[in-house]
Design an enzyme around this catalytic site. Sequence first.
Site, mmCIF file in Angstrom:
data_model
loop_
_atom_site.group_PDB
_atom_site.id
_atom_site.type_symbol
_atom_site.label_atom_id
_atom_site.label_comp_id
_atom_site.label_asym_id
_atom_site.label_seq_id
_atom_site.Cartn_x
_atom_site.Cartn_y
_atom_site.Cartn_z
ATOM 1 N N HIS A 114 0.823 -1.215 0.000
ATOM 2 C CA HIS A 114 0.000 0.000 0.000
ATOM 3 C C HIS A 114 0.859 1.268 0.000
ATOM 4 O O HIS A 114 0.336 2.364 -0.107
ATOM 5 C CB HIS A 114 -1.026 -0.016 1.144
ATOM 6 C CG HIS A 114 -0.473 0.261 2.499
ATOM 7 N ND1 HIS A 114 0.022 -0.711 3.327
ATOM 8 C CD2 HIS A 114 -0.342 1.412 3.183
ATOM 9 C CE1 HIS A 114 0.427 -0.178 4.457
ATOM 10 N NE2 HIS A 114 0.226 1.114 4.398
ATOM 11 N N ASP A 145 -0.023 -7.422 1.455
ATOM 12 C CA ASP A 145 0.572 -6.084 1.615
ATOM 13 C C ASP A 145 2.098 -6.088 1.482
ATOM 14 O O ASP A 145 2.798 -5.367 2.188
ATOM 15 C CB ASP A 145 0.139 -5.443 2.945
ATOM 16 C CG ASP A 145 0.283 -3.918 2.921
ATOM 17 O OD1 ASP A 145 0.357 -3.345 1.810
ATOM 18 O OD2 ASP A 145 0.323 -3.314 4.010
ATOM 19 N N GLY A 215 3.114 6.294 8.310
ATOM 20 C CA GLY A 215 4.459 6.673 7.865
ATOM 21 C C GLY A 215 5.466 5.568 8.104
ATOM 22 O O GLY A 215 6.488 5.469 7.415
ATOM 23 N N SER A 217 4.700 2.469 7.651
ATOM 24 C CA SER A 217 4.366 1.423 6.681
ATOM 25 C C SER A 217 5.520 1.157 5.737
ATOM 26 O O SER A 217 6.048 2.080 5.126
ATOM 27 C CB SER A 217 3.170 1.840 5.832
ATOM 28 O OG SER A 217 1.991 1.434 6.446
ATOM 29 N N GLY A 265 -5.644 -9.350 -3.445
ATOM 30 C CA GLY A 265 -6.412 -8.222 -2.927
ATOM 31 C C GLY A 265 -7.141 -7.446 -4.004
ATOM 32 O O GLY A 265 -8.032 -7.971 -4.655
#
Lengths: 358, 357
Positions: A114, A145, A215, A217, A265
């Site tokens: 993401h 992810d 942030g 991530s 996803g």
Amino acid sequence: MLRGRRSRVLAFVALFSVSLIGFARPDALLADDSGLEAVLADVEDAILIEPSEDVTKVLAQNAPRSIDDLKLIEEHVAALAKRLEPCVVGVRIGSAQGSGVIVSKDGYVLTAAHVSGKPDRNVTLILPDGREVKGKTLGANRGIDAGMIKITSNAGKVWPFAAMADIDDVDAGDWTLAIGHPGGFKKGRRPVVRLGRIVVKRRNVLQTDNALVGGDSGGPLFDASGRVIGIHSRIGPSITWNFHVPISAFTEDWERLASADEWGGGSTRSPTVLGVNGEDHPDGGALVTGTPDGFPAQVAGIQNGDVITQVDDETIKRFTDLSEYVGKQKPGDKVRVVVRRDGKTIEFEVTLADRNER
Amino acid sequence: MTRSSLALVLATAAALSLPTAASAQSLARNQFRSGALVRAAFRPVVEEASLATVRVKVAGKKAALGFVVSSDGHVLTKASELDGPVTCHTSEGLDFDADVVGIHQPTDLALLKIDGANLPIVEWAEGKDPAVGRWVVSSAPVEDPVAVGIVSVDRRRIPKTRGVLGIQIEEDEPGPRITQIFPNSGAEKADLLAGDKISSVNGKKTPTRKELVETLAKYGPGESVELRVHAEDGDESKVRVTLGHPLPNLLNRGAMQNRMGGDLSTRRAGFPFVLQHDSYLDPEDCGGPLLDLDGRVVGVNIARAGRTETYALPTSEVRKVLPDLITGKLAPPKPRDADAIETKTDGDDAKVPRKGA
């Protein structure tokens, strides 16, 4: 008697969000030594800080037992923090920011799907001292992810990089170091280091008590030797709900990620948000149990304990009726929310918002 | 706040189930980084310092922690939490009335004086700040530390943010008129109402919207101001309001996520230097000492600033300010006659009494 089915709805917030719709498949950006084997062959050049036998013993205990134990841990953690910092990067795509970690000497960077988004996008990577280098996004497994980026600046440069762990060596209770850029890269602040432990290990997710926030991530979760065991992904409402993509998601699908494939996803989730949490009320309607600050419901004056019975002309019998109706609207739309409070009926006009607006 | 009220759950969000132990390896809660078993290992670290740590209460309610820095009863704590009569509860179970004898605005440190003798005091650490990765331990006047963590970032400056009342205003006479009060704002807590007009801030006249906004912009979150308020029915009154942080705009994810996991300090920005650490500390547990593994004070916890961050003022900076606090050079101004404030127009905003009527 009919009791309402209490469907407690909980959601986790991605630590960083960019718009993810679209499945363009650009030409792969392939380096000739993109294979995992080539990367793993270089592992002796990786930053590795093996703990001493004493430290290993202390870390294997349920908990440290003495100041001597704590001092052993401290010396090792301080060394880890210092040595690992150079391989942690900030990731900037447009106005959006996340984190990442370099895992090969030629500049492969692991991040969250993401954060990296679609393949073949230009990204700016920010080194701990604030210097910037260019990169391209590669593949992404959206379901779990996992995302990948390749540094394109300074071709031929040998980058400082972290080794990747074998997920079978990772257990609940292991001590972990989380590094990243909470709130995005900030000038004058080096990557932020947090200590924690693995709380839950599952095949597709690691949970730790290393506190994360937006942030972070894409940033790395390290084990006690400085190997990457996970990539920061999302958080829940408790401070001990911090979720990481397990490293296996990258090592098992390395070729696919490196060849800029994109799969899994594919969020179809509506961006429209009212901003309430809650559950079914036994007498019908959606019982409000939380109104996060700054969201439309809270701003409009909807409170905990309110029972939402109608939105516009739609009758709300269960919480999911509310979710479905809101999901069909657009951010910026005004809706009329009818609420039962202390036996009275109150109406609110609420302007719905976009969950991805910053 | 309870965990459930913090849950960030959106009406349209996909429902995910919580991780449960059933099909996964999981760690017992007391073995978490900040769990009871881990914190117990730090008991010897806080053994001495906990005796010098006090619970600071305002009007009988927990407001902060503090610690004794002189055996005759000087106590350091966090200034912006002290908006009423202050008492200190010691590790021996004694309660003392406290006078605020010094306030250092830039660091948000306050010095209290309690009527004690031969009180245990803390030991200061000498030398450099602890490096990133070093344990830091927050003591309280009890056996266990209130929080443990590591240094996350070397010392740095935290820029000031602007404080807000939490109102929307429009132009009117004799001052701007409030059109809306935002929930959970200082304005709401002070019972301001839509329709009220504001004619002055701390004695400075604010005849226009622009002047009101500019005057308020000089104050930071956590600071309080006295407003002259004209109600719709003609009533005039003085209202003291504590400014808050700029309201998160509708979906400011950063602001929202930072609140996931616990409350934050009202004053959490505008510090010359802080050490950032990852201890989970509640706002009312700020103001106390931060210790190294030798039990020496390496900093003063000054703000819970976000989900991932607690700020401490480094000891070397605290010790530079301490002499001025003790000698009375930074004594807070005595409450003056209210009319004197009212007629003051020179905008000398810094010298407003903190404990006004």
